[in-house]
Design an enzyme around this catalytic site. Structure first.
Site, short mmCIF file in Angstrom:
data_model
loop_
_atom_site.label_atom_id
_atom_site.label_comp_id
_atom_site.label_asym_id
_atom_site.label_seq_id
_atom_site.Cartn_x
_atom_site.Cartn_y
_atom_site.Cartn_z
N TYR A 33 -13.73 -47.21 -48.36
CA TYR A 33 -14.96 -46.45 -48.15
C TYR A 33 -15.16 -46.12 -46.69
CZ TYR A 33 -17.51 -50.54 -46.29
OH TYR A 33 -17.92 -51.59 -45.53
N LYS A 149 -10.76 -50.75 -44.47
CA LYS A 149 -12.17 -50.73 -44.90
C LYS A 149 -12.22 -50.66 -46.42
CE LYS A 149 -16.52 -48.74 -43.26
NZ LYS A 149 -17.20 -50.00 -42.98
N GLU A 182 -16.49 -60.98 -36.46
CA GLU A 182 -17.38 -59.80 -36.44
C GLU A 182 -18.55 -60.09 -37.36
OE1 GLU A 182 -15.58 -56.28 -38.27
OE2 GLU A 182 -14.36 -57.58 -39.53
N LEU A 207 -12.52 -55.17 -38.36
CA LEU A 207 -12.51 -53.73 -38.54
C LEU A 207 -12.60 -53.05 -37.17
CD1 LEU A 207 -12.66 -51.60 -40.90
CD2 LEU A 207 -15.06 -51.38 -40.26
#
Ligand code: PDD
Length: 287
Positions: A33, A149, A182, A207
């Site tokens: 996505y 992702k 993260e 990411l």
């Protein structure tokens, strides 16, 4: 006004926008996505997100659903049909629909494409940023390819829910060494005790945030010092400032971590300035 979603070639009212029960996104989280923020009806950081979508598809050997030009048109049309002025547009591409079986379906199975858009007034995020948000920490229990992702977000969902239950806006995930990887849907940053900006090296298991890259360019323009090096939870708690970046939060100052006040407990000057600079550039360059 009713919302419209794009599903496999059609623009449909939300209530009728459905995918097949054997869509591989539904069965296996076998899909990827992207999220763009929308300013004044235009998409921010357009190429960055599109290039990352293509990379995510290539890494998982999912066919490109259409050309980049066609996808650009469909994304913009979805924003237009939903009359989004400030908000988000979301795309999900999965390996398509096939009888449930783990290996890839037959060659030529078309990928599924779903695009939705929603309004999110900038004033809401700005009000949050003016106060600053709370962050908690959680163990990072994700797989080894967090650079892709994928829609496989269960650990992220659990971490975000834990944050919500503790009155925090985000959870920073922590690896086995005690280093922050993260956020559950954001990249994590600090201004350390020496006043240096720090964010984790993107070669590692995180990411490669598009907002992160845009903020890095702004930091260079401002002549600020940045070190792409992981920081520990302890370092974060002792930091002068903490903040996170994403297409939905832009640059969001964090004023506490696990209940420990960061700096003077107010949004820091560097995070506040970077937010203003990011918003200005994103709005200017949106297409
Ligand atoms: N999340 N890290 C993770 C795990 C993310 O899911 C995201 C984005 C980011 C920030 O990336 P970017 O700056 O390119 O948005 C970092 C999106 C917004 C989401 O899941 O809704």
């Amino acid at each position: 006004m009713s919302r419209i979603a794009y599903v496999n070639g059609q623009y449909l009212p939300h209530g009728q926008a459905v995918v097949h029960v054997e869509d591989r996104g539904f069965q296996f989280a076998d899909g990827v996505y992207e999220v763009w923020s929308v300013f004044d009806g235009r998409l921010a950081d357009f190429d960055g997100h599109l290039t990352r979508l293509w990379r995510s598809l290539d890494e998982l050997r999912i066919d490109h659903p259409m050309t980049r030009q066609a996808l650009e048109m469909v994304l913009k049309e979805t924003v237009r049909r939903n009359r989004i002025v400030e908000g988000l547009v979301y795309i999900q591409v999965t390996r398509g629909t096939a009888r449930r079986d783990h290996p890839f379906p037959a060659e030529g199975t078309p990928p599924s494409v779903v695009i939705t858009a929603k309004s999110l007034p900038l004033s809401k995020g700005n009000a949050l940023a003016a106060k600053g948000v709370a962050v908690i920490t959680q163990p990072d229990i994700r797989w080894g390819r967090c650079d892709i992702k994928t829609v496989g977000l269960l650990p992220n969902v659990l971490a975000k829910q834990a944050a919500k239950e503790r009155g925090a806006a985000e959870a920073w995930m922590v690896d086995d060494m005690g280093l922050v990887t993260e956020g559950s849907s954001t990249n994590a940053w600090i201004v350390d005790e020496e006043g240096k900006l720090r964010t984790r090296d993107a070669q590692s298991n995180i990411l490669r945030g598009i907002t992160r890259a845009a903020v890095m360019a702004l930091i260079a323009e401002e002549g600020l010092e940045l070190e792409e090096r992981a920081f520990s939870v302890d370092e974060a708690k002792r930091a002068r400032e903490a903040f996170y970046t994403s297409a939905t939060g832009f640059v969001m100052p964090a004023v506490s971590i696990d209940g420990v006040k960061i700096g003077n407990g107010k949004p820091g000057p560097i995070a506040t300035r970077l937010r203003a600079l990011y918003l200005e550039a994103a709005e200017r360059d949106a297409i």
